[in-house]
Design an enzyme around this catalytic site. Structure first.
Site, PDB file in Angstrom:
ATOM      1  N   SER A 360     -14.654  12.021   6.003  1.00  0.00           N
ATOM      2  CA  SER A 360     -14.119  12.563   4.766  1.00  0.00           C
ATOM      3  C   SER A 360     -15.138  13.516   4.139  1.00  0.00           C
ATOM      4  CB  SER A 360     -13.720  11.421   3.825  1.00  0.00           C
ATOM      5  OG  SER A 360     -12.904  11.886   2.778  1.00  0.00           O
ATOM      6  N   GLU A 486      -2.988  10.132   7.326  1.00  0.00           N
ATOM      7  CA  GLU A 486      -4.113  10.492   6.465  1.00  0.00           C
ATOM      8  C   GLU A 486      -3.760  10.489   4.979  1.00  0.00           C
ATOM      9  OE1 GLU A 486      -7.188  10.922   7.077  1.00  0.00           O
ATOM     10  OE2 GLU A 486      -7.484  11.581   9.155  1.00  0.00           O
ATOM     11  N   HIS A 600      -6.411   7.038   6.351  1.00  0.00           N
ATOM     12  CA  HIS A 600      -7.675   7.761   6.241  1.00  0.00           C
ATOM     13  C   HIS A 600      -8.831   6.768   6.221  1.00  0.00           C
ATOM     14  CE1 HIS A 600     -10.254  11.062   4.940  1.00  0.00           C
ATOM     15  NE2 HIS A 600     -10.659  10.356   3.901  1.00  0.00           N
TER      16      HIS A 600
END
Length: 737
Positions: A360, A486, A600
């Site tokens: 991320s 995600e 995610h």
């Protein structure tokens, strides 16, 4: 109109609803820590003790610091960063004895205790191992803000044995580590909280970091470092899927430390894997249980390093002045990379074989080091998990960054005129750091995130898009990829009424159209209809599961998958070896509803080998899968190629992602599918078609009345939609070719 302004919505911060956008899910990426699938682990307070016990052993099997319960209160409508009291295991009372002395209590670890204590420090309290050999802790009542009390408190009173392998002579002084068990029972040597920079406090707040000063004696680096000041997520209470990302060590500005974990016996010239945590540049800490380095280091014979860096305004406030130059958090990372270059050989690592890996915002950080001339020569390879510098949330302009800094100054009662920047910085330096992070969101307009990297002319000379287009980036091997779902985590936080955190949630067609309207209130009819058209399953447009999943794909494609694809494509076009994955495994113990899929960050615990911990309930297949992921990652760090020397059914061949072939490997429990893309059509929509549509229809009226794209024959006679369809076909063909 810019694409990043297309999708707007509402964000729930605690009890407060804040306007937010889908393309502005940007904000959420930065409010919330990255998330992964692990089982939440919380320890209960034992008789009010402020010591948290944590065993770095197979029996306890948690990370660099205990996952202690934290809570926050709402201040000015945002989440508070003040931690609650600490936690300890239920058996700690039999292992510890204490005697109070005014301000200091001496706490001695019993000789028969099979535990390594990495204490959680409650607000206003601190605990430190004074001598690892004696097992002695010192509990200090330190006032309102928990902080390290300086290096002298951690120095040993006894001379170190020069032959002690746990004593390492760094360029700043000697440090002592400790040997602990990995989940498999293998031994690893651990050094926690090695200072690489001076505490960025007082006049150093907001500035670029300065190298740590030298010390005398031996510094006991056996306690997890502070986490940098940030807000704490309290939206879902004590739900483990959310709280697992909250900081588990004290919040302090004095937080610039490095952790090193080495296998035993100590290798020579081993590959080094340096982890940069995510959290949207707004939160995060290297000490989370899910980042436990021990399994990866011991199973793959690599040196694993992690670092703390400043986040939020303390790490990324920009005014374009020497006092607030911006990108302080990135310069923290850069200084840590220099420390690794100068010192890692003393731990058995090879400074010429350093691989950065992050997820991320950590992956965005890694990518920015690939682009920055200041960092390119400090490492060899890069792994980017669900992040790219071209993501809409990764950077802001200098003008916007300055405006946000002045808004923060106004919010906390500081001078905020553009002509008084020095006065603003001086005032902001005097404010409590928790006041700053708790007022950042109150300074924003709709769909904005306050403090992220900026093109400052020092760390970054130009935008990532321009660097990629011109080929001005480090030429090396990269491994990158994304997960299948995600977007769900972020949607759950701002469409809380629609997507509840429970099983069986579905979305009707009308709810889907309403969600798209709420997420896109300011776009013209053509753009909104295009998004609905692209993300509708026209074989079953009323399917409630398909409509729900389409919302996930809108967020995930725009913010993650398509930007990862774009970065990989550009690297491959320059002739670099690129390996791409699509992560598809959902763990058996995932606490989130099953419809959320593979969210995610769900790959992180498999990268670090958490399933090998026998206390956490992973299946044997999941343990084997984690071993495979660790082997792929470490092979890449060692050789630039994730594949073993010989292919096998256990390790299917991972093909290169070339500019033409665009191959990726699906990483699932029992799959070895090789695909092309992923999601080529959807990424053509976002990257090629929609910008053209917005430009072509910019003079059309505002949002059209909500409707199905094809609900009447009039659809075929609307000029804006004819432009839409022609542009879509043209852009898609060009992109795929």
């Amino acid at each position: 109109m810019e694409i990043r302004g297309l999708l707007m919505g509402r964000l729930r911060l605690g009890r407060r609803m804040v306007p937010l956008g889908l393309l502005g899910v940007t904000a959420l990426l930065l409010i919330l820590p990255p998330f992964a699938l692990v089982q939440g682990r919380h320890h209960e307070l034992n008789n009010g003790a402020a010591i948290g016990s944590h065993q770095l052993s197979a029996a306890a099997g948690v990370g660099l610091a205990s996952q202690s319960a934290q809570s926050g209160s709402l201040a000015s409508g945002v989440m508070s960063s003040v931690p609650a009291a600490g936690a300890s295991s239920s058996s700690s009372s039999s292992l510890l004895s204490s005697s109070a002395e005014d301000d200091v209590a001496r706490i001695t670890l019993s000789k028969d205790a099979d535990a390594f204590f990495t204490p959680y420090i409650g607000h206003g309290e601190s605990v430190r191992i004074i001598d690892a050999e004696l097992g002695t802790l010192e509990h200090v009542h330190s006032g309102a803000t928990p902080r390290r009390r300086g290096l002298t408190r951690r120095e040993s009173n006894s001379d170190a044995n020069d032959n002690d392998p746990l004593v390492v002579n760094t360029d700043k002084g000697r440090i002592r580590g400790i040997t602990v068990d990995a989940p498999s029972g293998k031994k690893v040597d651990v050094w926690l909280g090695i200072p690489y920079a001076q505490p960025p406090v007082g006049p150093l707040r907001f500035r670029h970091p300065r190298p740590a000063e030298k010390w005398t004696g031996v510094l006991n680096t056996t306690t997890p470092p502070n986490s940098c000041v940030q807000i704490v997520d309290t939206v879902f209470g004590d739900f483990p899927g959310a709280t697992m990302w909250n900081p588990n060590t004290p919040l302090s500005e004095d937080c610039l430390y490095i952790n090193v974990v080495a296998p035993r016996p100590r290798p020579k010239n081993a590959a080094v894997m340096l982890w940069i945590f995510g959290g949207g540049f707004y939160s995060g800490t290297a000490t989370l249980d899910v980042y436990d380095h021990r399994a990866l280091a011991s199973e793959e014979n690599v040196i694993v390093v992690s670092l703390q860096y400043r986040v939020a305004s303390l790490g990324f406030l920009f005014l374009g002045t020497p006092e607030a130059p911006g990108n302080a958090g990135l310069f923290d990372q850069n200084l840590a990379l220099r420390w690794v270059r100068d010192n890692i050989h003393r731990f058995g690592g090879d400074p010429s074989r350093v691989t950065l890996f992050g997820e991320s915002a950590g992956a965005v950080s890694v990518s920015l080091h690939l682009l920055s001339a200041l960092s390119r020569d400090l490492f060899q390879r890069a792994i980017l998990q669900s992040g790219s510098p071209t993501a809409p949330w990764a950077l802001v302009s200098r003008e916007e960054a300055t405006l946000r800094a002045l808004r923060l100054a106004e919010a906390v009662g500081c001078p905020h005129e553009p002509s008084k920047l020095s006065d603003a910085v001086e005032c902001l330096r005097g404010k409590d750091p928790h006041v700053l992070v708790n007022n950042e969101w109150g300074t924003l307009g709709i769909c904005e995130f306050p403090f992220v990297p900026v093109v400052d002319g020092a760390f970054l000379d130009e935008t990532p898009q321009r660097s990629l287009a011109s080929g001005r980036f480090k030429k090396t091997e990269i491994l990158t990829g994304s997960n299948t779902e995600e977007g769900y985590y972020f949607i759950i936080y701002y469409l809380t009424e629609l997507l509840r955190k429970e099983e069986g949630v579905t979305v009707t067609r009308e709810e889907f159209l309403q969600a798209v309207r709420e997420l896109n209130p300011y776009v013209n009819g053509a753009a909104r209809q295009a998004i609905v058209f692209e993300y509708t399953d026209w074989t079953e447009p009323d399917n409630p599961n398909s409509n729900r999943d389409a919302l996930d794909k809108m967020v995930g494609d725009y913010h993650f998958t398509c930007n990862v694809n774009e970065f990989a494509q550009r690297y491959a076009e320059e002739g670099n070896n690129v390996y791409m994955y699509l992560y598809t495994h959902r763990s058996k113990g995932n606490p989130w509803p099953r419809w959320t899929g593979v969210m995610h960050g769900d790959e992180i615990n498999y990268v670090f080998g958490e399933p090998l911990n026998p206390t956490l309930g992973y299946t044997e297949d999941e343990k084997d899968f984690s071993r495979k992921i660790m082997r792929y990652w470490s092979n890449f760090a060692k050789t630039g190629n994730p594949n073993p020397n010989t292919a096998s059914s256990e390790f299917p061949e991972w093909p290169k992602h070339t500019a033409h072939g665009r191959h990726y490997l699906e990483l699932g429990l029992n799959t070895s599918f090789v695909g092309r893309g992923p999601r080529l059509r959807q990424c053509a929509f976002w990257k090629k078609y929609l910008p053209q549509l917005v430009a072509a229809t910019s003079n059309l009226p505002g949002p059209a009345p909500p409707s199905e794209p094809c609900e009447s024959s009039a659809f075929f006679y609307r000029p804006d939609l004819i432009v839409l369809l022609v542009s879509l076909l043209t852009a898609t063909v060009r992109f795929i070719q």
